[in-house]
Scaffold this active site. Structure first.
Site, PDB file in Angstrom:
ATOM      1  N   ALA A  80     -25.598  68.092  57.047  1.00 39.50           N
ATOM      2  CA  ALA A  80     -26.715  67.551  56.646  1.00 39.50           C
ATOM      3  C   ALA A  80     -27.949  67.231  56.617  1.00 39.50           C
ATOM      4  O   ALA A  80     -28.636  66.668  55.749  1.00 39.50           O
ATOM      5  CB  ALA A  80     -26.064  66.292  55.712  1.00 39.50           C
TER       6      ALA A  80
ATOM      7  N   ASP B 267     -19.154  64.748  65.440  1.00 44.06           N
ATOM      8  CA  ASP B 267     -18.549  65.420  66.121  1.00 44.06           C
ATOM      9  C   ASP B 267     -18.173  66.320  64.363  1.00 44.06           C
ATOM     10  O   ASP B 267     -16.214  66.430  64.856  1.00 44.06           O
ATOM     11  CB  ASP B 267     -18.368  66.440  67.209  1.00 44.06           C
ATOM     12  CG  ASP B 267     -17.971  67.930  67.760  1.00 44.06           C
ATOM     13  OD1 ASP B 267     -17.841  68.491  66.949  1.00 44.06           O
ATOM     14  OD2 ASP B 267     -16.953  68.159  68.028  1.00 44.06           O
TER      15      ASP B 267
ATOM     16  N   LEU C  83     -22.602  74.075  57.999  1.00 43.87           N
ATOM     17  CA  LEU C  83     -22.802  73.522  59.888  1.00 43.87           C
ATOM     18  C   LEU C  83     -23.127  74.359  60.386  1.00 43.87           C
ATOM     19  O   LEU C  83     -23.441  76.448  60.161  1.00 43.87           O
ATOM     20  CB  LEU C  83     -21.542  73.211  60.264  1.00 43.87           C
ATOM     21  CG  LEU C  83     -21.255  72.013  61.262  1.00 43.87           C
ATOM     22  CD1 LEU C  83     -22.191  70.886  60.899  1.00 43.87           C
ATOM     23  CD2 LEU C  83     -19.914  72.627  61.995  1.00 43.87           C
TER      24      LEU C  83
ATOM     25  N   TYR D 291     -28.941  91.115  64.561  1.00 49.88           N
ATOM     26  CA  TYR D 291     -28.081  89.906  63.820  1.00 49.88           C
ATOM     27  C   TYR D 291     -26.919  90.137  62.648  1.00 49.88           C
ATOM     28  O   TYR D 291     -25.759  90.191  63.186  1.00 49.88           O
ATOM     29  CB  TYR D 291     -29.118  88.787  62.235  1.00 49.88           C
ATOM     30  CG  TYR D 291     -28.185  87.504  61.624  1.00 49.88           C
ATOM     31  CD1 TYR D 291     -28.784  86.505  62.041  1.00 49.88           C
ATOM     32  CD2 TYR D 291     -27.428  88.053  60.570  1.00 49.88           C
ATOM     33  CE1 TYR D 291     -28.895  85.294  62.320  1.00 49.88           C
ATOM     34  CE2 TYR D 291     -26.984  86.859  60.196  1.00 49.88           C
ATOM     35  CZ  TYR D 291     -27.085  85.347  60.891  1.00 49.88           C
ATOM     36  OH  TYR D 291     -26.886  84.133  60.482  1.00 49.88           O
TER      37      TYR D 291
ATOM     38  N   LYS E  80     -20.850  85.513  60.132  1.00 51.33           N
ATOM     39  CA  LYS E  80     -20.775  85.433  59.238  1.00 51.33           C
ATOM     40  C   LYS E  80     -19.322  86.270  58.132  1.00 51.33           C
ATOM     41  O   LYS E  80     -19.338  86.233  56.728  1.00 51.33           O
ATOM     42  CB  LYS E  80     -22.222  85.851  58.514  1.00 51.33           C
ATOM     43  CG  LYS E  80     -23.553  84.937  59.510  1.00 51.33           C
ATOM     44  CD  LYS E  80     -22.788  83.510  58.521  1.00 51.33           C
ATOM     45  CE  LYS E  80     -23.840  82.936  59.212  1.00 51.33           C
ATOM     46  NZ  LYS E  80     -23.622  81.520  59.325  1.00 51.33           N
TER      47      LYS E  80
ATOM     48  N   THR F 164     -35.027  77.125  60.432  1.00 50.62           N
ATOM     49  CA  THR F 164     -34.903  76.145  61.105  1.00 50.62           C
ATOM     50  C   THR F 164     -34.479  76.100  62.510  1.00 50.62           C
ATOM     51  O   THR F 164     -34.885  77.039  63.043  1.00 50.62           O
ATOM     52  CB  THR F 164     -33.127  76.175  59.912  1.00 50.62           C
ATOM     53  OG1 THR F 164     -32.331  77.159  60.001  1.00 50.62           O
ATOM     54  CG2 THR F 164     -33.723  76.599  58.686  1.00 50.62           C
TER      55      THR F 164
HETATM   56  P1  NAD Z   1     -30.234  73.704  60.976  1.00 46.11           P
HETATM   57  O1  NAD Z   1     -30.365  73.246  62.365  1.00 46.11           O
HETATM   58  O2  NAD Z   1     -31.137  73.303  60.324  1.00 46.11           O
HETATM   59  O3  NAD Z   1     -28.865  72.140  60.657  1.00 46.11           O
HETATM   60  C1  NAD Z   1     -27.863  72.633  61.352  1.00 46.11           C
HETATM   61  C2  NAD Z   1     -26.805  70.921  60.380  1.00 46.11           C
HETATM   62  O4  NAD Z   1     -25.596  71.232  61.603  1.00 46.11           O
HETATM   63  C3  NAD Z   1     -27.578  69.803  61.326  1.00 46.11           C
HETATM   64  O5  NAD Z   1     -27.237  69.013  60.424  1.00 46.11           O
HETATM   65  C4  NAD Z   1     -26.690  68.907  61.937  1.00 46.11           C
HETATM   66  O6  NAD Z   1     -26.914  68.103  62.554  1.00 46.11           O
HETATM   67  C5  NAD Z   1     -25.363  69.844  62.297  1.00 46.11           C
HETATM   68  N1  NAD Z   1     -24.427  70.062  63.206  1.00 46.11           N
HETATM   69  C6  NAD Z   1     -24.495  71.401  64.319  1.00 46.11           C
HETATM   70  N2  NAD Z   1     -23.566  70.266  65.035  1.00 46.11           N
HETATM   71  C7  NAD Z   1     -22.383  70.020  64.851  1.00 46.11           C
HETATM   72  C8  NAD Z   1     -21.568  69.138  64.524  1.00 46.11           C
HETATM   73  N3  NAD Z   1     -20.831  69.824  65.919  1.00 46.11           N
HETATM   74  N4  NAD Z   1     -20.954  68.141  64.357  1.00 46.11           N
HETATM   75  C9  NAD Z   1     -21.881  67.760  63.127  1.00 46.11           C
HETATM   76  N5  NAD Z   1     -23.191  68.577  62.837  1.00 46.11           N
HETATM   77  C10 NAD Z   1     -22.997  69.348  63.272  1.00 46.11           C
HETATM   78  O7  NAD Z   1     -29.838  75.401  60.359  1.00 46.11           O
HETATM   79  P2  NAD Z   1     -29.722  75.411  58.827  1.00 46.11           P
HETATM   80  O8  NAD Z   1     -30.550  76.956  59.840  1.00 46.11           O
HETATM   81  O9  NAD Z   1     -29.935  74.565  57.941  1.00 46.11           O
HETATM   82  O10 NAD Z   1     -28.290  76.079  59.258  1.00 46.11           O
HETATM   83  C11 NAD Z   1     -26.978  75.945  58.419  1.00 46.11           C
HETATM   84  C12 NAD Z   1     -26.554  77.273  57.417  1.00 46.11           C
HETATM   85  O11 NAD Z   1     -27.065  77.869  56.946  1.00 46.11           O
HETATM   86  C13 NAD Z   1     -25.588  77.823  58.579  1.00 46.11           C
HETATM   87  O12 NAD Z   1     -24.565  78.130  58.310  1.00 46.11           O
HETATM   88  C14 NAD Z   1     -26.312  79.322  59.046  1.00 46.11           C
HETATM   89  O13 NAD Z   1     -26.108  80.270  59.236  1.00 46.11           O
HETATM   90  C15 NAD Z   1     -26.756  79.607  57.247  1.00 46.11           C
HETATM   91  N6  NAD Z   1     -28.153  79.867  57.062  1.00 46.11           N
HETATM   92  C16 NAD Z   1     -29.342  79.894  57.560  1.00 46.11           C
HETATM   93  C17 NAD Z   1     -30.939  80.729  57.783  1.00 46.11           C
HETATM   94  C18 NAD Z   1     -32.313  80.576  58.423  1.00 46.11           C
HETATM   95  O14 NAD Z   1     -32.332  81.640  58.265  1.00 46.11           O
HETATM   96  N7  NAD Z   1     -31.757  79.016  58.633  1.00 46.11           N
HETATM   97  C19 NAD Z   1     -30.603  81.228  56.306  1.00 46.11           C
HETATM   98  C20 NAD Z   1     -29.561  81.610  55.782  1.00 46.11           C
HETATM   99  C21 NAD Z   1     -28.262  81.362  56.191  1.00 46.11           C
END
Ligand code: NAD
Length: 397
Positions: free
Chosen positions: A49, A111, A139, A234, A243, A274
């Site tokens: 979150a 975690d 996550l 990817y 994925k 991100t």
């Molecule tokens: P992010 O790095 O911004 O956020 C990841 C979150 O996971 C953070 O809140 C972090 O604290 C939490 N986290 C990581 N390890 C953890 C653990 N062991 N325990 C608890 N919390 C943990 O990542 P994001 O890019 O927002 O990715 C979120 C999802 O969106 C992923 O599935 C990603 O593949 C997907 N996504 C991302 C993109 C992109 O371009 N960034 C595009 C499409 C989909």
């Protein structure tokens, strides 16, 4: 303390609390500008979150439909002269804004893969909310400790053939060649363990068993497909395999979720800056080109625009969801438009140090990286001596 960005590779080791707070404020303002999300969720658990899509989802739920939210994340508080992580500051800011708006917001830091954190979350739901009507799994982690104690790591690698490409150095703004060997079978399997759907299934099983999912509860997970240009690293690489496993998990969750008249969705989101995305080799060039053309066409979005549109036009809109042939929600619809993809494909192989700033929006990509850590945000005084130790009240168990 006066806080400046310290960039090492694709990491920024500092974060600015005031800038992070301003970022959250701006995300809230966007949600409010879009009006209320009719029939939106009321009690939401967000796993992951504190950054990117998870934080944006939490903000959309809280400030779009007045939802009570529980946030699970893994962030670092400030220690002596070391700043906290950006996700820590943003979670602190979110919680403060939510409480000021009269909204319930509580947090667990630890975690999410562990049984202990799942149990603590269940205890908190039982204690304060009774049940939740939405579970967002967002996550993105590099490593996972499996239920039997084994530690597995994800590898961002191609499969079957090596990858020769380039990335852009944030400090020098110069292209750097990258060469990646194909992943071993073990690396593929480990990446699926970390970033695939298994832990999502474990969360849902635990929440169902505890009786904390409300009737009609929905759960979402986010995936990415992207352009053919990035497929070798990817979509067809280790992360793509993980994925693919999300799709399997979403199907496997249909039956258990039906016991509460609920369902599970995978949403394909747009490629964005991100923490997780900045670590993927080769994405810097793709996203710099993508930002350029989408900003020019006026259809560029950030995480908060994406999640708010997901809530308003898909998940909580009247009528049928607009799903693709694999039952996924497509929020990458604008990214995948022909004119956008053609622009990227035509320039992908010809990006050089000489033309980088002209044909791509590396400046915007770099700014998004800095802003993700609370830097380069308008209205913030970066010369001010500020407190870096910002507390968050955490639920322990
Ligand atoms: P992010 O790095 O911004 O956020 C990841 C979150 O996971 C953070 O809140 C972090 O604290 C939490 N986290 C990581 N390890 C953890 C653990 N062991 N325990 C608890 N919390 C943990 O990542 P994001 O890019 O927002 O990715 C979120 C999802 O969106 C992923 O599935 C990603 O593949 C997907 N996504 C991302 C993109 C992109 O371009 N960034 C595009 C499409 C989909």
């Amino acid at each position: 303390m006066i806080i400046k960005p310290k960039i090492k590779g694709f990491l920024c080791t500092t974060a600015h609390p005031i800038g992070c707070k301003q970022d959250v404020r701006q995300q809230i303002a966007h949600v409010q500008s879009q009006g209320e999300i009719a029939h939106g969720p009321k009690k939401v658990l967000v796993i992951g979150a504190s950054g990117g899509y998870g934080l944006a989802s939490r903000i959309s739920a809280a400030f779009g439909s007045k939802a009570a939210t529980i946030g699970v994340f893994f962030e670092r508080p400030a220690v002596k002269k070391r700043t906290a992580s950006a996700g820590w500051y943003k979670s602190a800011a979110f919680t403060q804004f939510a409480e000021e708006a009269g909204l319930y917001a509580k947090n667990l830091n630890g975690d999410a893969f562990s049984e202990a954190l799942k149990q603590a979350t269940i205890n908190l739901i039982k204690q304060d909310l009774g049940q939740v009507d939405m579970v967002i799994y967002s996550l993105a982690a590099p490593v996972r400790t499996l239920p039997d104690g084994t530690v597995v790591r994800s590898a961002l690698k191609p499969i079957g053939q090596s990858f020769e490409g380039a990335t852009i150095d944030f400090n020098s703004a110069e292209l750097r060649a990258i060469s990646l060997d194909p992943a071993s079978e073990e690396e593929v399997n480990d990446t699926v363990k970390v970033m695939g759907g298994e832990d999502w299934e474990l969360w849902i099983a635990a929440l169902l068993k505890a009786g904390v999912l409300a009737d009609g509860c929905i759960t979402t997970n986010y995936t990415y497909l992207g352009s053919e240009a990035t497929w070798p690293i990817y979509h067809q690489g280790t992360i793509g395999k993980a994925k693919e496993d999300l799709g399997r998990a979403a199907k496997a969750l249909i039956e258990p979720m039906s016991t509460v008249n609920g369902t599970a969705y995978v949403a394909v989101m747009k490629g964005l800056m991100t923490q997780a995305a900045s670590a993927i080799p080769g994405m810097a060039i793709y996203l710099s080109l993508l930002f350029k053309v989408m900003k020019e066409k006026g259809n560029h979005e950030g995480c908060i625009e994406q999640t708010t549109r997901l809530f308003k036009t898909q998940l909580f809109a009247e009528g049928e969801l607009n799903l693709d042939e694999e039952s996924r929600i497509r929020m990458d619809d604008w990214e995948m438009l022909d004119d956008i993809q053609n622009f990227v494909k035509e320039r992908w192989s010809s990006v050089s140090n000489e033309n980088l700033s002209e044909i791509s929006d590396f400046a915007g990509y770099r700014q998004a990286f800095l802003q993700m850590h609370g830097f380069d945000i308008e209205g913030v005084d970066y010369e001010a001596d500020i407190e870096q130790d910002i507390p968050i009240e955490l639920f322990i168990g």
